[in-house]
Design a protein around this motif. Structure first.
Motif, PDB file in Angstrom:
ATOM      1  N   ASP A  94       0.830  -1.192   0.000  1.00  0.00           N
ATOM      2  CA  ASP A  94       0.000   0.000   0.000  1.00  0.00           C
ATOM      3  C   ASP A  94       0.872   1.253   0.000  1.00  0.00           C
ATOM      4  O   ASP A  94       1.640   1.478   0.937  1.00  0.00           O
ATOM      5  CB  ASP A  94      -0.894  -0.027   1.247  1.00  0.00           C
ATOM      6  CG  ASP A  94      -1.900   1.095   1.302  1.00  0.00           C
ATOM      7  OD1 ASP A  94      -1.623   2.201   0.799  1.00  0.00           O
ATOM      8  OD2 ASP A  94      -2.972   0.870   1.879  1.00  0.00           O
ATOM      9  N   THR A  96       0.106   4.311   0.529  1.00  0.00           N
ATOM     10  CA  THR A  96      -0.191   5.256   1.614  1.00  0.00           C
ATOM     11  C   THR A  96       0.539   4.844   2.892  1.00  0.00           C
ATOM     12  O   THR A  96       0.921   5.704   3.687  1.00  0.00           O
ATOM     13  CB  THR A  96      -1.704   5.386   1.884  1.00  0.00           C
ATOM     14  OG1 THR A  96      -2.228   4.145   2.345  1.00  0.00           O
ATOM     15  CG2 THR A  96      -2.447   5.827   0.631  1.00  0.00           C
ATOM     16  N   ASP A  97       0.749   3.555   3.083  1.00  0.00           N
ATOM     17  CA  ASP A  97       1.520   3.091   4.237  1.00  0.00           C
ATOM     18  C   ASP A  97       3.014   3.282   4.012  1.00  0.00           C
ATOM     19  O   ASP A  97       3.750   3.564   4.954  1.00  0.00           O
ATOM     20  CB  ASP A  97       1.199   1.633   4.545  1.00  0.00           C
ATOM     21  CG  ASP A  97      -0.174   1.477   5.181  1.00  0.00           C
ATOM     22  OD1 ASP A  97      -0.522   2.303   6.042  1.00  0.00           O
ATOM     23  OD2 ASP A  97      -0.896   0.548   4.806  1.00  0.00           O
ATOM     24  N   ARG A 100       4.149   6.436   5.258  1.00  0.00           N
ATOM     25  CA  ARG A 100       4.331   6.448   6.722  1.00  0.00           C
ATOM     26  C   ARG A 100       5.561   5.667   7.163  1.00  0.00           C
ATOM     27  O   ARG A 100       5.882   5.604   8.337  1.00  0.00           O
ATOM     28  CB  ARG A 100       3.094   5.871   7.417  1.00  0.00           C
ATOM     29  CG  ARG A 100       1.839   6.691   7.229  1.00  0.00           C
ATOM     30  CD  ARG A 100       0.633   6.154   7.995  1.00  0.00           C
ATOM     31  NE  ARG A 100       0.364   4.738   7.805  1.00  0.00           N
ATOM     32  CZ  ARG A 100       0.514   3.792   8.741  1.00  0.00           C
ATOM     33  NH1 ARG A 100       0.933   4.096   9.939  1.00  0.00           N
ATOM     34  NH2 ARG A 100       0.226   2.536   8.477  1.00  0.00           N
ATOM     35  N   PHE A 121      -4.189  -1.306  -2.196  1.00  0.00           N
ATOM     36  CA  PHE A 121      -4.326  -0.649  -0.899  1.00  0.00           C
ATOM     37  C   PHE A 121      -4.858  -1.646   0.116  1.00  0.00           C
ATOM     38  O   PHE A 121      -5.622  -2.538  -0.230  1.00  0.00           O
ATOM     39  CB  PHE A 121      -5.268   0.553  -1.025  1.00  0.00           C
ATOM     40  CG  PHE A 121      -4.807   1.505  -2.092  1.00  0.00           C
ATOM     41  CD1 PHE A 121      -3.896   2.498  -1.796  1.00  0.00           C
ATOM     42  CD2 PHE A 121      -5.239   1.371  -3.395  1.00  0.00           C
ATOM     43  CE1 PHE A 121      -3.424   3.354  -2.779  1.00  0.00           C
ATOM     44  CE2 PHE A 121      -4.772   2.213  -4.393  1.00  0.00           C
ATOM     45  CZ  PHE A 121      -3.864   3.207  -4.085  1.00  0.00           C
ATOM     46  N   ARG A 123      -6.902  -1.040   2.558  1.00  0.00           N
ATOM     47  CA  ARG A 123      -8.304  -0.771   2.911  1.00  0.00           C
ATOM     48  C   ARG A 123      -8.851   0.338   2.001  1.00  0.00           C
ATOM     49  O   ARG A 123      -8.101   1.082   1.397  1.00  0.00           O
ATOM     50  CB  ARG A 123      -8.457  -0.417   4.382  1.00  0.00           C
ATOM     51  CG  ARG A 123      -7.640   0.753   4.840  1.00  0.00           C
ATOM     52  CD  ARG A 123      -7.639   0.881   6.384  1.00  0.00           C
ATOM     53  NE  ARG A 123      -6.779   1.938   6.811  1.00  0.00           N
ATOM     54  CZ  ARG A 123      -5.454   1.857   6.957  1.00  0.00           C
ATOM     55  NH1 ARG A 123      -4.835   0.739   6.704  1.00  0.00           N
ATOM     56  NH2 ARG A 123      -4.749   2.893   7.353  1.00  0.00           N
ATOM     57  N   ARG A 125     -10.354   3.083   2.717  1.00  0.00           N
ATOM     58  CA  ARG A 125     -10.020   4.437   3.171  1.00  0.00           C
ATOM     59  C   ARG A 125      -8.664   4.893   2.624  1.00  0.00           C
ATOM     60  O   ARG A 125      -8.495   6.047   2.238  1.00  0.00           O
ATOM     61  CB  ARG A 125     -10.042   4.473   4.690  1.00  0.00           C
ATOM     62  CG  ARG A 125      -9.763   5.823   5.291  1.00  0.00           C
ATOM     63  CD  ARG A 125      -9.895   5.801   6.780  1.00  0.00           C
ATOM     64  NE  ARG A 125      -9.039   4.741   7.326  1.00  0.00           N
ATOM     65  CZ  ARG A 125      -9.069   4.334   8.573  1.00  0.00           C
ATOM     66  NH1 ARG A 125      -9.918   4.846   9.421  1.00  0.00           N
ATOM     67  NH2 ARG A 125      -8.265   3.400   8.991  1.00  0.00           N
ATOM     68  N   SER A 126      -7.704   3.992   2.563  1.00  0.00           N
ATOM     69  CA  SER A 126      -6.382   4.318   2.016  1.00  0.00           C
ATOM     70  C   SER A 126      -6.474   4.623   0.527  1.00  0.00           C
ATOM     71  O   SER A 126      -5.856   5.569   0.037  1.00  0.00           O
ATOM     72  CB  SER A 126      -5.410   3.164   2.240  1.00  0.00           C
ATOM     73  OG  SER A 126      -5.190   2.954   3.600  1.00  0.00           O
ATOM     74  N   ARG A 127      -7.255   3.818  -0.195  1.00  0.00           N
ATOM     75  CA  ARG A 127      -7.439   4.063  -1.632  1.00  0.00           C
ATOM     76  C   ARG A 127      -8.077   5.420  -1.869  1.00  0.00           C
ATOM     77  O   ARG A 127      -7.675   6.174  -2.758  1.00  0.00           O
ATOM     78  CB  ARG A 127      -8.292   2.967  -2.263  1.00  0.00           C
ATOM     79  CG  ARG A 127      -8.449   3.170  -3.772  1.00  0.00           C
ATOM     80  CD  ARG A 127      -9.495   2.300  -4.378  1.00  0.00           C
ATOM     81  NE  ARG A 127     -10.770   2.547  -3.720  1.00  0.00           N
ATOM     82  CZ  ARG A 127     -11.771   1.675  -3.684  1.00  0.00           C
ATOM     83  NH1 ARG A 127     -11.634   0.493  -4.242  1.00  0.00           N
ATOM     84  NH2 ARG A 127     -12.896   1.964  -3.084  1.00  0.00           N
ATOM     85  N   PHE A 130      -5.563   8.199  -1.287  1.00  0.00           N
ATOM     86  CA  PHE A 130      -4.637   8.211  -2.417  1.00  0.00           C
ATOM     87  C   PHE A 130      -5.282   8.890  -3.624  1.00  0.00           C
ATOM     88  O   PHE A 130      -4.656   9.718  -4.290  1.00  0.00           O
ATOM     89  CB  PHE A 130      -4.234   6.777  -2.751  1.00  0.00           C
ATOM     90  CG  PHE A 130      -3.360   6.640  -3.961  1.00  0.00           C
ATOM     91  CD1 PHE A 130      -1.983   6.734  -3.846  1.00  0.00           C
ATOM     92  CD2 PHE A 130      -3.901   6.379  -5.205  1.00  0.00           C
ATOM     93  CE1 PHE A 130      -1.171   6.576  -4.952  1.00  0.00           C
ATOM     94  CE2 PHE A 130      -3.098   6.235  -6.317  1.00  0.00           C
ATOM     95  CZ  PHE A 130      -1.726   6.332  -6.199  1.00  0.00           C
TER      96      PHE A 130
END
Length: 154
Positions: A94, A96-97, A100, A121, A123, A125-127, A130
């Motif tokens: 992912d 988005t991770d 981090r 992704f 989850r 929410r992450s998609r 993004f």
């Protein structure tokens, strides 16, 4: 010890439909039980069908040390010719991770094709985050990825 064994049995009975978790120590996200990349979903179908489509055992190819599945021979041939295009970016982790500083396996059901590249992704929410600013996430993930990739098994 018996208590933990009993607890594990109860949890297995209560949540039998939990998805098998993909490993997060490999360079390409791979199901630790089946050995399949991205849970056996066809990476080419995201481009051709705009859908997450399960691959079939009769259409497999080995690439990057893992087995990939496809829904038909044409998709298999396209992937074999251009795995860098059709394979998920960042090994299926992912993005988005990655921003981090952590590697978290993407779920093939939460995906986006941006700039003719596939991103997975962990989850929804992450998609969605993004999708709101893919350029920012991709820039930051690309900076973090080499170091994180070096820490993954070969």
């Amino acid at each position: 010890m018996a208590f933990f064994g009993l607890l594990a049995g109860i949890l297995a009975a209560v949540w039998p439909s939990l998805p098998v978790q993909a490993t997060t120590t490999e360079r390409v996200v791979t199901n630790r039980y089946s050995g399949l990349a991205i849970e056996g979903f066809d990476p080419v179908a995201y481009f051709t069908d705009a859908a997450a489509t399960q691959g079939r055992p009769e259409f497999e190819a080995a690439e990057n040390g893992v087995v990939w599945r496809f829904r038909n021979e044409g998709n298999r041939a396209s992937f074999v010719a251009h795995p860098e295009i059709y394979g998920p970016q960042f090994g299926g982790y992912d993005p988005t991770d990655l921003v981090r500083g952590v590697t978290c396996a993407g779920n093939p059901r939460f995906w986006a094709v941006v700039g003719n590249r596939l991103y997975l992704f962990n989850r929804e929410r992450s998609r969605d985050a993004f999708a709101a600013d893919p350029a920012r996430f991709l820039k930051e993930a690309a900076v973090r990825w080499p170091e994180l990739e070096d820490n993954l098994a070969q």
